[in-house]
Design an enzyme around this catalytic site. Structure first.
Site, PDB file in Angstrom:
ATOM      1  N   ALA A 267      70.493  59.425  32.517  1.00  0.00           N
ATOM      2  CA  ALA A 267      69.639  59.926  31.516  1.00  0.00           C
ATOM      3  C   ALA A 267      69.988  61.063  30.767  1.00  0.00           C
ATOM      4  O   ALA A 267      70.851  62.524  31.356  1.00  0.00           O
ATOM      5  CB  ALA A 267      67.954  59.919  31.323  1.00  0.00           C
TER       6      ALA A 267
ATOM      7  N   THR B 244      77.157  67.439  33.587  1.00  0.00           N
ATOM      8  CA  THR B 244      78.366  67.967  32.983  1.00  0.00           C
ATOM      9  C   THR B 244      78.403  68.722  34.080  1.00  0.00           C
ATOM     10  O   THR B 244      79.394  69.835  34.614  1.00  0.00           O
ATOM     11  CB  THR B 244      77.863  69.321  32.021  1.00  0.00           C
ATOM     12  OG1 THR B 244      77.992  67.891  30.608  1.00  0.00           O
ATOM     13  CG2 THR B 244      79.071  70.147  31.501  1.00  0.00           C
TER      14      THR B 244
ATOM     15  N   ASP C 153      83.712  64.234  29.263  1.00  0.00           N
ATOM     16  CA  ASP C 153      82.942  65.178  28.873  1.00  0.00           C
ATOM     17  C   ASP C 153      81.741  63.823  28.236  1.00  0.00           C
ATOM     18  O   ASP C 153      82.162  63.685  27.169  1.00  0.00           O
ATOM     19  CB  ASP C 153      82.385  66.197  28.895  1.00  0.00           C
ATOM     20  CG  ASP C 153      81.152  66.830  28.834  1.00  0.00           C
ATOM     21  OD1 ASP C 153      80.279  66.280  29.340  1.00  0.00           O
ATOM     22  OD2 ASP C 153      80.242  68.147  28.119  1.00  0.00           O
ATOM     23  N   GLU C 154      80.370  63.919  27.627  1.00  0.00           N
ATOM     24  CA  GLU C 154      79.960  63.132  27.314  1.00  0.00           C
ATOM     25  C   GLU C 154      80.633  61.518  26.735  1.00  0.00           C
ATOM     26  O   GLU C 154      81.008  60.855  25.635  1.00  0.00           O
ATOM     27  CB  GLU C 154      79.841  63.624  25.484  1.00  0.00           C
ATOM     28  CG  GLU C 154      79.064  64.997  25.774  1.00  0.00           C
ATOM     29  CD  GLU C 154      77.792  64.636  26.100  1.00  0.00           C
ATOM     30  OE1 GLU C 154      77.308  63.787  26.130  1.00  0.00           O
ATOM     31  OE2 GLU C 154      77.188  65.592  26.192  1.00  0.00           O
ATOM     32  N   ALA C 155      81.076  60.788  27.536  1.00  0.00           N
ATOM     33  CA  ALA C 155      81.377  59.160  27.483  1.00  0.00           C
ATOM     34  C   ALA C 155      81.178  58.573  26.755  1.00  0.00           C
ATOM     35  O   ALA C 155      82.183  57.253  26.897  1.00  0.00           O
ATOM     36  CB  ALA C 155      82.131  59.107  28.800  1.00  0.00           C
ATOM     37  N   GLN C 156      79.863  58.620  26.729  1.00  0.00           N
ATOM     38  CA  GLN C 156      79.014  57.197  25.574  1.00  0.00           C
ATOM     39  C   GLN C 156      80.049  57.703  24.858  1.00  0.00           C
ATOM     40  O   GLN C 156      79.449  56.081  23.620  1.00  0.00           O
ATOM     41  CB  GLN C 156      77.768  57.932  25.864  1.00  0.00           C
ATOM     42  CG  GLN C 156      77.103  58.933  25.078  1.00  0.00           C
ATOM     43  CD  GLN C 156      77.399  59.952  25.804  1.00  0.00           C
ATOM     44  OE1 GLN C 156      77.431  60.309  26.969  1.00  0.00           O
ATOM     45  NE2 GLN C 156      76.640  61.128  25.288  1.00  0.00           N
TER      46      GLN C 156
ATOM     47  N   ASN D 176      69.651  65.586  30.798  1.00  0.00           N
ATOM     48  CA  ASN D 176      69.132  66.140  31.602  1.00  0.00           C
ATOM     49  C   ASN D 176      69.682  65.813  33.078  1.00  0.00           C
ATOM     50  O   ASN D 176      68.837  66.695  33.749  1.00  0.00           O
ATOM     51  CB  ASN D 176      67.921  66.676  31.242  1.00  0.00           C
ATOM     52  CG  ASN D 176      67.915  67.068  29.729  1.00  0.00           C
ATOM     53  OD1 ASN D 176      69.569  68.144  29.403  1.00  0.00           O
ATOM     54  ND2 ASN D 176      67.135  66.954  29.139  1.00  0.00           N
TER      55      ASN D 176
END
Length: 209
Positions: free
Chosen positions: A10, A16, A88-91, A12
């Site tokens: 989820a 990263t 990063d932010e692979a979604q 936070n």
């Protein structure tokens, strides 16, 4: 043996931070890494990958039209051997780009570590996460907690007044001011209008078992 890893959580939960620590570990051993970061997320500057605790590194920006396998081959041709690719932010990856990550692993024999959200504020899978869950070799959950004390697995979006948002575009960049991580049971209550939400919650990463 090279593998495709998907570290999901989820909001936070320290995704990263974990990515940057992994990159640092490679660098300490004299190994070279390549970090990909989506162009649409430029909260910390173009191409900057930054964590909430102050760690940061330069990344290579990509859009949904980019071929990540081709970009990786070009990087190797220009700069030499590559020991790890991190995303990063692979979604925000497309289905095609997740397949390209498997090519980096299978053809180039380079491990790929991808980090991202599993679901959006409606509880639905992102495209990138859907295919990472399907095709990754290893799935690792990075845990965090809800204000209720339970494990947080869902994300709630709020507006500038702290009110819950239940519709709108799937992608809207933001941090603590826009998203709150909650447990599934709290998510159900909040969406039904009977639960509470705390926009100033502190997310505490737990050790994955």
């Amino acid at each position: 043996m090279a593998k495709l890893y998907f570290y999901y959580s989820a909001m936070n939960a320290g995704k990263t931070t974990t990515l940057l620590q992994s990159a640092h570990n490679y660098h300490e051993r004299g190994m070279r890494t390549l970090i990909y970061t989506p162009k649409l997320d430029n909260r910390y500057g173009d191409g900057v990958v930054a964590s909430r605790i102050g760690l940061k590194a330069d990344g290579h920006m990509f859009t949904r039209d980019d071929d990540l396998a081709r970009l990786t081959r070009a990087d190797i041709a220009a700069h030499g051997a590559l020991n790890c690719v991190l995303v990063d932010e692979a979604q925000f990856l497309s289905k095609a780009q997740v397949w390209q990550l498997t090519e980096i692993v299978d053809e180039l024999k380079i491990p790929v570590l991808s980090y991202g959200l599993r679901t959006d504020f409606r509880g639905e899978l992102f495209e990138g996460s859907q295919y990472l869950l399907a095709w990754a070799d290893d799935l690792i959950e990075i845990k965090t907690i809800c204000h209720s004390g339970k494990k947080a697995t869902m994300v709630v979006r709020v507006d500038e007044h702290g009110r819950v948002v239940s519709d709108g575009p799937q992608v809207q960049i933001g941090g603590n001011e826009r998203y709150v991580s909650v447990s599934r049971s709290e998510f159900k209550k909040i969406m039904a209008g009977v639960g509470r939400i705390e926009t100033q919650q502190v997310s505490l990463p737990l050790i994955a078992r």
